[in-house]
Design a protein around this motif. Structure first.
Motif, PDB file in Angstrom:
ATOM      1  N   VAL A 149      29.200  32.907   7.904  1.00 25.26           N
ATOM      2  CA  VAL A 149      30.049  34.064   7.585  1.00 25.26           C
ATOM      3  C   VAL A 149      29.392  35.350   8.043  1.00 25.26           C
ATOM      4  O   VAL A 149      30.052  36.250   8.552  1.00 25.26           O
ATOM      5  N   PHE A 150      28.049  35.413   7.906  1.00 20.67           N
ATOM      6  CA  PHE A 150      27.339  36.614   8.365  1.00 20.67           C
ATOM      7  C   PHE A 150      27.522  36.790   9.863  1.00 20.67           C
ATOM      8  O   PHE A 150      27.801  37.887  10.348  1.00 20.67           O
ATOM      9  N   THR A 151      27.363  35.671  10.592  1.00 20.98           N
ATOM     10  CA  THR A 151      27.541  35.740  12.041  1.00 20.98           C
ATOM     11  C   THR A 151      28.972  36.144  12.377  1.00 20.98           C
ATOM     12  O   THR A 151      29.201  36.984  13.258  1.00 20.98           O
ATOM     13  N   LEU A 162      26.717  28.192   5.165  1.00 22.08           N
ATOM     14  CA  LEU A 162      27.948  28.969   5.131  1.00 22.08           C
ATOM     15  C   LEU A 162      27.660  30.461   5.186  1.00 22.08           C
ATOM     16  O   LEU A 162      28.364  31.213   5.859  1.00 22.08           O
ATOM     17  N   THR A 163      26.610  30.888   4.462  1.00 22.52           N
ATOM     18  CA  THR A 163      26.248  32.305   4.507  1.00 22.52           C
ATOM     19  C   THR A 163      25.944  32.720   5.927  1.00 22.52           C
ATOM     20  O   THR A 163      26.433  33.746   6.415  1.00 22.52           O
ATOM     21  N   ALA A 164      25.123  31.890   6.610  1.00 27.86           N
ATOM     22  CA  ALA A 164      24.767  32.205   7.997  1.00 27.86           C
ATOM     23  C   ALA A 164      26.028  32.286   8.846  1.00 27.86           C
ATOM     24  O   ALA A 164      26.194  33.205   9.656  1.00 27.86           O
ATOM     25  N   LEU A 211      29.437  41.866   3.193  1.00 30.95           N
ATOM     26  CA  LEU A 211      29.408  40.413   3.412  1.00 30.95           C
ATOM     27  C   LEU A 211      29.991  39.651   2.225  1.00 30.95           C
ATOM     28  O   LEU A 211      30.760  38.706   2.388  1.00 30.95           O
TER      29      LEU A 211
END
Lengths: 326, 163, 119
Positions: A18-20, A14-16, A93
């Motif tokens: 949302v970061f993207t 999920l972090t990846a 972020l």
């Protein structure tokens, strides 16, 4: 029972994601949109040559920035100088953790619906200040330090009206969770943009100031302070500041959507589409303001926060309390 | 297990950055190292399931007090950029005082019979804090606003004298 | 499920930092490094910079941040109150009237003493 390894894997993915999302939708597309809207408002074309209608302009810019040398001024405090952009980017972020994007079936698409979502959002916005102040300080450049100081005093001044608007909404909805606030707004006229109109206005003004945009862009004021706190930054570290700034700006727009425009709610179209439409509406409003108005003076800016927005916010909290309890 | 690991990681982050706070020769680095320290403590609050306290820890301490400290440093005459010696000739008495204090605190910690697993945790800590403010702690709530008013007046008096 | 919520927040912090640092690694691998001492001087509109930027600053920044901290503390008292006052009706409204009233009093005091003036 919680399956911890599974949750960790999900959290990383999920972090990846949302970061993207933040890097592509907010920063890359946001910068392009800004230039296109600016061009449109000023009757010129804006970026046009890279890709169809200049759509790939920021992609090209990013690739260019990746090849740029990282220059540390000899006088700078190296450790702080190199960490400050990371702090700003990550604080931008983190704001997205509590933003509900829409629904999928009967599940709400949100990274985590924290019980104290609204407070969390305010806390992350306040962390950005430290990153900016540290960046401005570590550069050991007069413009950068002045920009950092101005930015910090402006952002802390506008955090209070922002908090007042958040509290008024929490009073109306009876919860601090962002999903709960969206669910408390039923139908078109149930959205808090109507019942909490003064809070909406306070939130928008304070949010504009929090992300250092015109008419509150004194920290960057390119005509007097070169570029403000990131004067000395080059290449990718400069891009990280931009990423954090645009991420924060889109997060503010998303939060305005969540708090006042009923979040993902809307007829016919799926929730995510409604959410993005409303968010871009607010983003467009912020850009429209940027390309239309001149800059405030520092004393005017502080007066607006302390002598207009803060008392107005306090009085509005009293009025909301009166309306709800009587 | 996971909680213990999280606690150890948070403690390491907190302690290492706390050492930097007191040991760094650059006062701005000291001030900025406070942030990981305070965030680590916020993490420990979360492990204790006190999420509202953790939230305000970040909001007030990491976001507001640190900025205040940085402003204070930039206000002082030789503050920024200067190198400071972190020790002086009082090292030995200081060390003894710290050791005595640590021994005393540890004696108290281990000597007290802490109530364990008494009662259940409230599901929404912010709600229960609010309820307490409006019921049993109502006096505290009102008095706090007076304390803050007095603090504000004091701040203005001090700042005016400095000008 | 509180701890799961905050596990996500922790992972966001750590992985977010890593992902933000990733392009910096790419820069480190790709970007040129030319040793030109001129490049590392501080920018000051093209002239040779004099002195340090780290100097003593205006006391007003400090005063504003002090007032800000006090109001920020008051704000954190309002958050938990704002979500429960509904259940207590009129009584809660009067409690709030006193609390916010004292806040406004402090603001008016600061205003009259000129603490909110920049010039």
């Amino acid at each position: 029972m919680v399956n911890w390894p599974l949750e960790i894997v999900r959290a990383v993915l999920l972090t990846a994601a949302v970061f993207t999302f933040m890097a592509v939708v907010a920063a890359m597309f946001g910068v392009l949109l800004e230039r296109k809207v600016g061009g449109w408002i000023q009757s010129r074309l804006g970026p046009k040559h890279v890709g169809p209608q200049g759509l790939l302009q920021t992609v090209a810019d990013t690739i260019k920035l990746l090849q740029k040398e990282h220059i540390e001024p000899r006088a700078a405090d190296r450790a702080i100088f190199n960490t400050a952009p990371l702090v700003v980017a990550v604080a931008g972020l983190m704001s997205w953790v509590v933003i509900p994007f829409g629904t999928l079936g009967d599940r709400v698409l949100v990274v985590r619906d924290l019980n104290i979502g609204v407070v969390f959002f305010a806390a992350m916005a306040s962390l950005t200040v430290v990153g900016i102040l540290a960046g401005g300080f570590a550069s050991n450049n007069k413009y950068a330090l002045l920009g950092g100081l101005r930015s910090a005093s402006q952002m802390i001044s506008y955090e209070l009206p922002l908090a007042m608007a958040l509290i008024a909404v929490a009073m109306e909805a009876g919860t601090l969770s962002t999903v709960g606030i969206v669910e408390a707004q039923a139908g078109w006229f149930g959205s808090f943009a109507f019942r909490q109109f003064p809070a909406f206005v306070i939130f928008l003004i304070a949010a504009t100031a929090e992300v250092n945009r015109v008419p509150f862009d004194l920290p960057e004021a390119e005509s007097e302070l070169v570029a403000g706190y990131f004067s000395e930054y080059t290449g990718m570290r400069f891009a990280l500041f931009q990423l954090g700034e645009y991420g924060e700006m889109f997060a503010m727009a998303a939060m305005a959507t969540t708090l006042f425009l009923g979040g993902w709610k809307g007829p016919v179209l799926p929730g995510v589409v409604w959410f993005l439409l409303k968010m871009y509406l607010i983003v467009f409003l912020l850009m429209w303001v940027r390309w239309t108005y001149p800059r405030y003076r520092l004393d005017q800016l502080l007066n607006l926060s302390w002598k207009v927005l803060l008392p107005a916010g306090l009085v509005w909290i009293l009025i909301t309390g009166y309306r709800v309890t009587f | 297990m996971g909680q213990l690991a999280a606690f150890i990681i948070l403690s390491v982050v907190t302690l290492v950055s706390a050492v930097v706070v007191v040991a760094s020769q650059n006062i701005v680095r000291s001030a900025l190292s406070l942030i990981p320290t305070l965030l680590g403590i916020a993490g420990v609050y979360i492990l204790l399931q006190a999420e509202y306290v953790a939230g305000i820890q970040v909001l007030i301490y990491a976001g507001a007090i640190t900025v205040l400290i940085l402003f204070v440093i930039m206000l002082t005459e030789h503050g920024t950029g200067a190198r400071f010696r972190q020790v002086n000739e009082q090292v030995l008495p200081g060390t003894i005082a710290v050791a005595v204090l640590a021994a005393l605190l540890m004696a108290v910690f281990f000597g007290t019979a802490w109530p364990r697993a008494a009662g259940t945790l409230p599901q929404y800590t912010a709600t229960s804090i609010g309820t307490t403010f409006l019921t049993s702690a109502i006096l505290v709530f009102i008095v706090t606003s007076f304390v803050l008013l007095v603090a504000l007046m004091g701040a203005i008096v001090i700042a005016r004298r400095e000008r | 499920m509180l701890l799961v919520d905050w596990l996500y927040v922790g992972v966001f912090l750590v992985v977010g930092l890593a992902m933000a640092a990733l392009p910096l690694a790419v820069v480190w691998a790709l970007a040129p490094r030319l040793a030109q001492p001129q490049k590392r001087t501080t920018y000051e509109s093209g002239v040779v910079p004099f002195g340090q930027a780290w100097a003593q600053f205006n006391v007003r920044y400090y005063l504003f941040s002090l007032v800000f901290v006090i109001f920020d503390v008051e704000v954190i008292y309002l958050y938990p109150w704002s979500i429960v006052f509904r259940q207590y009706g009129r009584y809660a409204f009067f409690v709030m009237l006193i609390f916010v009233g004292i806040l406004l009093l402090g603001l008016i005091h600061a205003w009259r003493k000129g603490a909110l003036e920049w010039t």
